[in-house]
Design an enzyme around this catalytic site. Structure first.
Site, PDB file in Angstrom:
ATOM      1  N   HIS A 128       0.798  -1.230   0.000  1.00 35.00           N
ATOM      2  CA  HIS A 128       0.000   0.000   0.000  1.00 35.00           C
ATOM      3  C   HIS A 128       0.833   1.284   0.000  1.00 35.00           C
ATOM      4  O   HIS A 128       0.547   2.228   0.746  1.00 35.00           O
ATOM      5  CB  HIS A 128      -0.949  -0.003   1.208  1.00 35.00           C
ATOM      6  N   HIS A 199      -9.555   2.237   0.429  1.00 36.28           N
ATOM      7  CA  HIS A 199      -9.523   1.118   1.380  1.00 36.28           C
ATOM      8  C   HIS A 199     -10.614   1.246   2.446  1.00 36.28           C
ATOM      9  O   HIS A 199     -10.348   1.072   3.641  1.00 36.28           O
ATOM     10  CB  HIS A 199      -8.135   1.046   2.025  1.00 36.28           C
ATOM     11  N   GLU A 336     -11.453  -3.632  -2.693  1.00 35.59           N
ATOM     12  CA  GLU A 336     -10.488  -2.650  -3.208  1.00 35.59           C
ATOM     13  C   GLU A 336     -10.321  -2.882  -4.704  1.00 35.59           C
ATOM     14  O   GLU A 336      -9.685  -3.848  -5.114  1.00 35.59           O
ATOM     15  CB  GLU A 336      -9.148  -2.819  -2.488  1.00 35.59           C
TER      16      GLU A 336
HETATM   17  C1  GLA Z   1      -5.132  -5.170   2.279  1.00 40.74           C
HETATM   18  C2  GLA Z   1      -4.271  -6.360   2.308  1.00 40.74           C
HETATM   19  C3  GLA Z   1      -4.416  -7.070   3.604  1.00 40.74           C
HETATM   20  C4  GLA Z   1      -4.123  -6.119   4.732  1.00 40.74           C
HETATM   21  C5  GLA Z   1      -5.018  -4.921   4.636  1.00 40.74           C
HETATM   22  C6  GLA Z   1      -4.670  -3.891   5.676  1.00 40.74           C
HETATM   23  O1  GLA Z   1      -6.420  -5.464   2.017  1.00 40.74           O
HETATM   24  O2  GLA Z   1      -4.497  -7.242   1.233  1.00 40.74           O
HETATM   25  O3  GLA Z   1      -3.530  -8.162   3.650  1.00 40.74           O
HETATM   26  O4  GLA Z   1      -2.788  -5.712   4.689  1.00 40.74           O
HETATM   27  O5  GLA Z   1      -4.915  -4.336   3.401  1.00 40.74           O
HETATM   28  O6  GLA Z   1      -4.550  -4.440   6.947  1.00 40.74           O
END
Ligand code: GLA
Length: 371
Positions: A128, A199, A336
């Protein structure tokens, strides 16, 4: 003018700065960053009373109030009442994620023969956007036409290891059809890679109202990208047929989440990228979630090729959010919209490269209704 006349003037100017209104989009101060910069919270409100509050820090959707079957508004995203909650920081609650949403293996990639090293913030991988991704920066905000808010951010050449000055614009629009539309646009001055998403953690029963295991999900995906133990795609596009990943017909999220399918075990639940069945380049329906009790329905439409379905497997009750609610395991789900994780290291995946002169543009719509 005597002192008495000054008092109402001062009071009026205080209201202007803390609750200024432009195009009927209200804003107020949400807090201050550790370096003393002011963070604003903008509230979009449509003709039906649906409300979305968006922070200039991280472009976070702080609250999203939509009606249930009886017409009662409920806040259906996880977050914090107080800006300070976002500084801890939470696991990307409601945020704009970039420069590269999801993971890049070993925090490195090669572009035009140059090796780029990124920040490792998820074991050996980058996740991210790195240590200070787009979820942790202050965006410039400008209310747009109707109920919309334009956020802009310049990600400098070399930030978190990524090449090129990337100029990013994200526009949130709340329509009178109860849709929260997100338009992402970006340009660069050097070849780079990017993958922007939002997110938000949804719970259609209301934030903090138990888990989402009873919500029914439909995903318009015949295939998904299985992962290794670091949650990096192996490169395979696997059919969902006959697996707990088959949501082509609606299934309760919790129905098969306890399965001993190797992929479910690796993800600790659902934490996988689904390859969307698409026709053409426009908006197409990716997912639908219904919550029987509240009657709230969420549909996700996107121009993106894929979607990460994550069931809040890392939430463990240690975060206390809005109204003091405890965010326990699987108390929310994320959808997402995105390109596949680790695309820069998988030439066979749809490309995430952006070159000078090109414009990146994607759109995602979260549409709310009732059943
Ligand atoms: C995303 C990732 C997860 C986790 C979340 C945040 O969705 O795929 O593995 O890291 O973000 O906690």
């Amino acid at each position: 003018m005597n002192a008495r006349n000054l008092i109402p003037l001062l009071a009026a100017s205080t209201i202007m700065t803390t609750n200024c209104s432009s195009n009927n989009v209200a804003s107020r101060e949400f807090g201050k960053t550790p370096s003393g910069e002011t963070v604003e919270l903008y509230t979009l409100k449509n003709a039906k009373g649906v409300e979305a509050a968006i922070s200039t820090y991280g472009g976070v959707v702080v609250s999203l109030k939509v009606p249930d079957r009886a017409g009662a508004l409920g806040d259906i995203v996880l977050g914090f009442d107080d800006f300070k909650g976002y500084l801890i920081p939470p696991p990307y609650f409601g945020a704009i994620v970039g420069r590269y949403g999801n993971r890049i293996a070993h925090a490195q990639f090669t572009l035009d023969g140059v090796d780029y090293k990124l920040a490792k913030n998820d074991g050996d991988n980058t996740l991210h956007g790195g240590k200070r991704g787009f979820d942790k920066v202050l965006w410039k905000a400008k209310p747009g036409p109707g109920q919309s808010l334009e956020l802009t951010y310049l990600s400098k050449d070399g930030e978190e290891g990524y090449p090129g000055n990337l100029s990013v614009t994200v526009v949130y629009t709340l329509t009178d059809d109860n849709e929260l539309k997100i338009d992402y646009t970006a340009t660069t001055d050097k070849d780079t890679v990017l993958n922007l998403t939002n997110h938000s953690y949804f719970n259609l029963a209301g934030q903090g109202e138990g888990d989402i295991l009873g919500h029914e999900l439909t995903l318009n995906a015949d295939r998904y990208t299985p992962v290794d133990k670091g949650l990096i795609p192996t490169g395979e596009l696997r059919s969902v047929e006959g697996t707990p990943f088959d949501f082509r017909q609606p299934h309760a999220i919790g129905e098969r989440i306890g399965s001993n399918d190797e992929q479910m075990v690796l993800g600790g639940g659902y934490d996988h990228n689904f390859v969307l069945n698409r026709s053409g380049d426009g908006l197409s329906l990716a997912a639908k979630v219904t919550a029987a009790k509240s009657g709230r329905v969420l549909e996700v439409l996107t121009t993106e090729p894929a979607i990460q379905f994550y069931t809040g497997n890392f939430l463990d009750g240690t975060i206390h959010g809005k109204g003091g609610k405890v965010y326990g395991l699987r108390s929310a789900f994320c959808l997402e919209t995105q390109h596949y994780p680790d695309s820069p290291n998988h030439p066979a995946f749809p490309s995430t490269e952006l070159k000078p002169g090109q414009t990146y543009h994607t759109t995602t719509v979260f549409r709310f209704s009732q059943s």
